[in-house]
Design an enzyme around this catalytic site. Sequence first.
Site, PDB file in Angstrom:
ATOM      1  CE  LYS A   1      25.858  28.465  15.847  1.00 22.14           C
ATOM      2  NZ  LYS A   1      25.555  28.725  14.623  1.00 22.14           N
ATOM      3  CE  LYS A   2      22.580  30.656  17.854  1.00 19.49           C
ATOM      4  NZ  LYS A   2      21.196  31.012  17.082  1.00 19.49           N
TER       5      LYS A   2
END
Length: 76
Positions: free
Chosen positions: A43-44
């Site tokens: 996600k990051k």
Amino acid sequence: MRVITFGTFDVFHVGHLRILERARELGDCLSVGVSTDAMNFAKKNRYPVYDQHERVQIIRALRCVDEVFLEESMEL
């Protein structure tokens, strides 16, 4: 009623505690999904400061939490 919430809970702080305490007030059992290191990276594009096992230990130690599990996907 069981309440379920999810989060990374990296670098745990009082804001994390307050949201978990409020969630617990909504029911009689609070289950918390702690996102895995791999899910956070996906996600990051970075890993959490504390690994998933340390973050699970921290959340499991809280009085307001009844159950902790690893969240491996945002899919149902």
